[in-house]
Design a protein around this motif. Structure first.
Motif, mmCIF file in Angstrom:
data_model
loop_
_atom_site.group_PDB
_atom_site.id
_atom_site.type_symbol
_atom_site.label_atom_id
_atom_site.label_comp_id
_atom_site.label_asym_id
_atom_site.label_seq_id
_atom_site.Cartn_x
_atom_site.Cartn_y
_atom_site.Cartn_z
ATOM 1 N N MET A 108 -5.398 -6.212 1.054
ATOM 2 C CA MET A 108 -4.875 -6.197 2.430
ATOM 3 C C MET A 108 -4.236 -7.544 2.762
ATOM 4 O O MET A 108 -4.707 -8.591 2.334
ATOM 5 N N VAL A 109 -3.143 -7.478 3.514
ATOM 6 C CA VAL A 109 -2.472 -8.681 4.001
ATOM 7 C C VAL A 109 -2.655 -8.726 5.513
ATOM 8 O O VAL A 109 -2.431 -7.724 6.197
ATOM 9 N N THR A 110 -3.083 -9.869 6.029
ATOM 10 C CA THR A 110 -3.355 -9.966 7.462
ATOM 11 C C THR A 110 -2.507 -11.048 8.113
ATOM 12 O O THR A 110 -2.128 -12.034 7.475
ATOM 13 N N LEU A 111 -2.230 -10.845 9.386
ATOM 14 C CA LEU A 111 -1.513 -11.821 10.194
ATOM 15 C C LEU A 111 -2.404 -12.153 11.381
ATOM 16 O O LEU A 111 -2.741 -11.272 12.179
ATOM 17 N N ASN A 112 -2.817 -13.414 11.457
ATOM 18 C CA ASN A 112 -3.790 -13.838 12.469
ATOM 19 C C ASN A 112 -5.016 -12.929 12.478
ATOM 20 O O ASN A 112 -5.535 -12.539 13.533
ATOM 21 N N GLY A 113 -5.461 -12.563 11.279
ATOM 22 C CA GLY A 113 -6.702 -11.823 11.128
ATOM 23 C C GLY A 113 -6.597 -10.321 11.257
ATOM 24 O O GLY A 113 -7.591 -9.619 11.103
ATOM 25 N N LYS A 114 -5.394 -9.783 11.528
ATOM 26 C CA LYS A 114 -5.219 -8.346 11.694
ATOM 27 C C LYS A 114 -4.217 -7.825 10.664
ATOM 28 O O LYS A 114 -3.343 -8.570 10.219
ATOM 29 N N PRO A 115 -4.327 -6.549 10.275
ATOM 30 C CA PRO A 115 -3.363 -5.992 9.318
ATOM 31 C C PRO A 115 -1.934 -6.231 9.800
ATOM 32 O O PRO A 115 -1.616 -6.004 10.970
ATOM 33 N N VAL A 116 -1.082 -6.691 8.898
ATOM 34 C CA VAL A 116 0.278 -7.043 9.299
ATOM 35 C C VAL A 116 1.187 -5.824 9.201
ATOM 36 O O VAL A 116 1.035 -4.988 8.305
ATOM 37 N N SER A 117 2.127 -5.717 10.118
ATOM 38 C CA SER A 117 3.084 -4.611 10.103
ATOM 39 C C SER A 117 4.330 -5.009 9.322
ATOM 40 O O SER A 117 4.610 -6.199 9.115
ATOM 41 N N VAL A 118 5.076 -4.009 8.892
ATOM 42 C CA VAL A 118 6.343 -4.272 8.201
ATOM 43 C C VAL A 118 7.282 -5.046 9.119
ATOM 44 O O VAL A 118 7.981 -5.973 8.696
ATOM 45 N N GLU A 119 7.292 -4.682 10.395
ATOM 46 C CA GLU A 119 8.181 -5.339 11.352
ATOM 47 C C GLU A 119 7.865 -6.841 11.452
ATOM 48 O O GLU A 119 8.776 -7.678 11.561
ATOM 49 N N ALA A 120 6.580 -7.186 11.396
ATOM 50 C CA ALA A 120 6.207 -8.595 11.495
ATOM 51 C C ALA A 120 6.530 -9.364 10.227
ATOM 52 O O ALA A 120 6.747 -10.580 10.271
ATOM 53 N N LEU A 121 6.591 -8.656 9.098
ATOM 54 C CA LEU A 121 6.909 -9.317 7.828
ATOM 55 C C LEU A 121 8.410 -9.506 7.624
ATOM 56 O O LEU A 121 8.830 -10.403 6.896
ATOM 57 N N LEU A 122 9.214 -8.669 8.255
ATOM 58 C CA LEU A 122 10.658 -8.715 8.028
ATOM 59 C C LEU A 122 11.271 -10.089 8.291
ATOM 60 O O LEU A 122 12.090 -10.557 7.494
ATOM 61 N N PRO A 123 10.924 -10.776 9.390
ATOM 62 C CA PRO A 123 11.529 -12.097 9.608
ATOM 63 C C PRO A 123 11.240 -13.084 8.479
ATOM 64 O O PRO A 123 12.094 -13.906 8.128
ATOM 65 N N LEU A 124 10.046 -13.015 7.895
ATOM 66 C CA LEU A 124 9.728 -13.892 6.772
ATOM 67 C C LEU A 124 10.587 -13.543 5.562
ATOM 68 O O LEU A 124 11.147 -14.431 4.891
ATOM 69 N N ALA A 125 10.734 -12.247 5.292
ATOM 70 C CA ALA A 125 11.523 -11.814 4.144
ATOM 71 C C ALA A 125 13.010 -12.105 4.316
ATOM 72 O O ALA A 125 13.701 -12.467 3.361
ATOM 73 N N LEU A 126 13.499 -11.980 5.543
ATOM 74 C CA LEU A 126 14.938 -12.088 5.773
ATOM 75 C C LEU A 126 15.416 -13.504 6.078
ATOM 76 O O LEU A 126 16.596 -13.812 5.881
#
Length: 260
Positions: free
Chosen positions: A1-19
């Motif tokens: 599992m990948v978490t963002l601030n302790g919660k499961p991360v969404s694809v939408e939240a990961l997109l800015p990092l990827a892009l």
């Protein structure tokens, strides 16, 4: 599992990092007992780099908590990566990103140390080398170039002809007198390198590619691999059983892990 601030991360939240590829990180090996060698240094790196990239403070207690939760159900040893980025980052207005968040991911750890490595010298200088940032295009392109040529990884050589570091590792040498030599060059201040410098006598000096190939031994080092012998740089071979390397490996394994 990948978490963002302790919660499961969404694809939408990961997109800015990827892009946009704007952020910084550290990777830490968690041993069988749950300890992390150099944990305090990893946290110091995250705080320091957060100031540089985001101009913001980082709550290390939150980092500890999120990492503790992420590795709680994982088999060990494992490698946990902490990435600091802002999901609001926009390529047109990166200055508006001012709320960095903590992304935690976990993967299985490999054997330590791995098999000896053959490295190919590649002309390359990392952007902002003192920061462990997510801008890995140049480093991974150099690694790909080396692997396509039949080597395991790339060893960077600057425009000044000096050896600096490897693809995702610091490089060290053993000179003909048995002294450990760390290159004096713009490099990422690696946590494992710092720990080794604390426990083993060494010197820091400029090292040309020709001088590197004339060393008695060479090694790569980072948190995932510990002390990994280099079998070759280009066509220059090195003994992988040099006694100093064995001493370094043994000394590093004795460094106690810090608990989360």
């Amino acid at each position: 599992m990948v978490t963002l601030n302790g919660k499961p991360v969404s694809v939408e939240a990961l997109l800015p990092l990827a892009l946009t590829n704007l952020g910084h990180f550290t990777s830490m090996r968690v041993d069988e007992s749950g300890g992390i060698r150099g944990l305090a240094l990893h946290l110091e790196r995250l705080v320091r780099d957060c100031k540089v990239i985001w101009g913001a403070d980082l709550d290390t207690e939150c980092v500890r908590d999120y990492v503790r939760r992420a590795v709680g159900g994982q088999s060990r040893p494992c490698v946990v990566r902490v990435t600091v980025y802002d999901p609001k980052t926009d390529m047109g207005r990166p200055a508006d990103a001012d709320e960095p968040k903590i992304l935690v991911s976990v993967r299985r750890a490999g054997a330590m140390p791995p098999a000896p490595l053959r490295a190919m010298s590649v002309p390359y200088e990392r952007d902002l080398p003192e920061v462990k940032h997510v801008g890995l295009l140049g480093a991974l392109r150099a690694r790909r170039t080396a692997q396509l040529a039949g080597y395991g990884d790339a060893l960077f050589v600057g425009r000044d002809g000096l050896v600096s570091e490897g693809g995702t590792w610091n490089v060290g040498f053993v000179d003909q007198n048995g002294t450990i030599v760390w290159p004096q060059a713009p490099v990422l201040p690696g946590v494992t390198m710092a720990l080794l410098q604390q426990i083993a006598e060494h010197r820091i000096a400029t090292v040309t590619l020709e001088q590197a190939k004339g060393m008695a031994a060479a090694f790569a080092t980072n948190t995932s691999i510990g002390v990994r012998p280099l079998a070759a740089i280009d066509k220059a071979g090195f003994p992988t059983d040099h006694p100093v390397l064995g001493q370094l490996q043994a000394a590093y394994l004795l460094v106690p892990g810090e608990t989360l």
